[in-house]
Design an enzyme around this catalytic site. Structure first.
Site, PDB file in Angstrom:
ATOM      1  N   THR A 124       0.830  -1.197   0.000  1.00 46.75           N
ATOM      2  CA  THR A 124       0.000   0.000   0.000  1.00 46.75           C
ATOM      3  C   THR A 124       0.863   1.244   0.000  1.00 46.75           C
ATOM      4  O   THR A 124       2.087   1.166  -0.027  1.00 46.75           O
ATOM      5  CB  THR A 124      -0.991  -0.023   1.185  1.00 46.75           C
ATOM      6  OG1 THR A 124      -1.948   1.015   1.032  1.00 46.75           O
ATOM      7  CG2 THR A 124      -0.278   0.162   2.513  1.00 46.75           C
ATOM      8  N   ASN A 125       0.213   2.398  -0.007  1.00 45.24           N
ATOM      9  CA  ASN A 125       0.886   3.689   0.031  1.00 45.24           C
ATOM     10  C   ASN A 125       0.584   4.355   1.351  1.00 45.24           C
ATOM     11  O   ASN A 125      -0.462   4.106   1.938  1.00 45.24           O
ATOM     12  CB  ASN A 125       0.331   4.606  -1.067  1.00 45.24           C
ATOM     13  CG  ASN A 125       1.045   4.439  -2.374  1.00 45.24           C
ATOM     14  OD1 ASN A 125       2.198   4.050  -2.434  1.00 45.24           O
ATOM     15  ND2 ASN A 125       0.352   4.749  -3.441  1.00 45.24           N
ATOM     16  N   ARG A 126       1.440   5.242   1.800  1.00 43.44           N
ATOM     17  CA  ARG A 126       1.127   6.036   2.972  1.00 43.44           C
ATOM     18  C   ARG A 126       0.035   7.035   2.594  1.00 43.44           C
ATOM     19  O   ARG A 126       0.202   7.804   1.667  1.00 43.44           O
ATOM     20  CB  ARG A 126       2.359   6.787   3.447  1.00 43.44           C
ATOM     21  CG  ARG A 126       3.374   5.884   4.096  1.00 43.44           C
ATOM     22  CD  ARG A 126       4.637   6.643   4.435  1.00 43.44           C
ATOM     23  NE  ARG A 126       4.435   7.645   5.474  1.00 43.44           N
ATOM     24  CZ  ARG A 126       5.360   8.548   5.799  1.00 43.44           C
ATOM     25  NH1 ARG A 126       6.502   8.588   5.144  1.00 43.44           N
ATOM     26  NH2 ARG A 126       5.128   9.416   6.763  1.00 43.44           N
ATOM     27  N   SER A 127      -1.084   6.981   3.282  1.00 45.18           N
ATOM     28  CA  SER A 127      -2.157   7.940   3.053  1.00 45.18           C
ATOM     29  C   SER A 127      -3.168   7.804   4.175  1.00 45.18           C
ATOM     30  O   SER A 127      -3.672   6.711   4.431  1.00 45.18           O
ATOM     31  CB  SER A 127      -2.850   7.667   1.716  1.00 45.18           C
ATOM     32  OG  SER A 127      -4.003   8.468   1.606  1.00 45.18           O
ATOM     33  N   VAL A 167      -2.847   5.996  -5.185  1.00 48.02           N
ATOM     34  CA  VAL A 167      -3.017   4.718  -5.887  1.00 48.02           C
ATOM     35  C   VAL A 167      -1.661   4.007  -5.933  1.00 48.02           C
ATOM     36  O   VAL A 167      -0.666   4.607  -6.345  1.00 48.02           O
ATOM     37  CB  VAL A 167      -3.530   4.954  -7.324  1.00 48.02           C
ATOM     38  CG1 VAL A 167      -3.799   3.623  -8.011  1.00 48.02           C
ATOM     39  CG2 VAL A 167      -4.779   5.825  -7.321  1.00 48.02           C
TER      40      VAL A 167
END
Ligand code: CTP
Ligand code: CA
Length: 226
Positions: free
Chosen positions: A33-36, A101
């Site tokens: 995943t991405n940091r968000s 994304v």
């Protein structure tokens, strides 16, 4: 909070907002995943509601409570988000693509949990679909959504990268976010952004709360739609 609601400038007009980081499965329990945090996207959804818009929030799972009044569509992967976005924008005035994304996903997804005793798996990755590029294609065909706003979080050469993405993704505006500072970007309540427009205008905003950034972006959207 000042709410114009039904009498606001976007009363009854559909605005689609994406938020959160997509999750690309490795196996039954692990993801890339991405940091968000989703904070900027949720604040945008709230700000759009406040000017009367009919808001569809396409989001991954976050720690946040979705704003009251938004229609929420929960998604996990970039592929799921792509499908939901292409469907929802067909009758929308605007898309605000605040989601982080994931750019890569495992080529093979294991249905079962990979066990440590089987050794360290070699992860072969492939590209995820670029949602904004697909939006540009569909918009060229259908004419919807009327306005598309993208986001760029960059650690260096902020404006150069943002300008390139504005053009490549055929956006009306891009929100360039400097993540090199510790008081802006990930996991904090403030952001320092610069707005770049398709017509070449550039507007640098001071360090502000994510709510204030969202209101400034929605003001620009209102100006673009009215
Ligand atoms: N975006 C998208 N689909 C992707 C990746 C990004 O629609 N697969 C969107 C993001 O939601 C954002 C904009 O494109 O609004 C810019 O995202 P960013 O990650 O900065 O751009 P990339 O094209 O992925 O380039 P890179 O990560 O290499 O900087
Ligand atoms: Ca990316």
């Amino acid at each position: 909070r000042w709410r114009l609601g039904r009498s606001g400038p976007l009363a009854g007009r559909k605005v689609v907002v994406t938020a959160g980081g997509t999750q690309e499965p490795i196996d039954a329990v692990r993801v890339i995943t991405n940091r968000s945090s989703g904070k900027q996207g949720y604040a945008l959804a709230q700000a759009a509601l406040d000017v009367g818009a009919e808001v569809v929030l396409i989001t991954t799972s976050t720690a946040l409570t979705p704003p009251y009044g938004a229609r929420v569509i929960m998604v996990r992967t970039a592929a799921d988000m792509l499908e939901a976005v292409l469907r929802e924008i067909q009758d929308a005035e605007a898309l605000l693509m605040a989601a982080a994304v994931a750019d890569f996903r495992p080529r093979v997804v294991h249905g079962q949990k990979i066990k440590k005793e089987d050794g360290i798996p070699a992860l072969e990755l492939e590209a995820t679909p670029d949602i904004l590029m697909a939006v540009a294609e569909q918009r060229a065909q259908l004419g919807y959504p009327r306005r598309v706003i993208g986001f760029a979080a960059e650690s260096d050469d902020l404006l150069i990268h943002a300008q390139e993405k504005l053009q490549r993704k055929r956006l009306d505006m891009i929100v360039a976010n400097d993540i090199s500072a510790t008081d802006a970007g990930f996991e904090v309540d403030t952001n320092r952004v610069t707005l770049l427009f398709a017509d070449g205008r550039i507007q640098a905003l001071p360090l502000m709360s994510k709510e204030a950034v969202a209101e400034a972006i929605i003001q620009q959207l209102v100006a673009m739609l009215t």
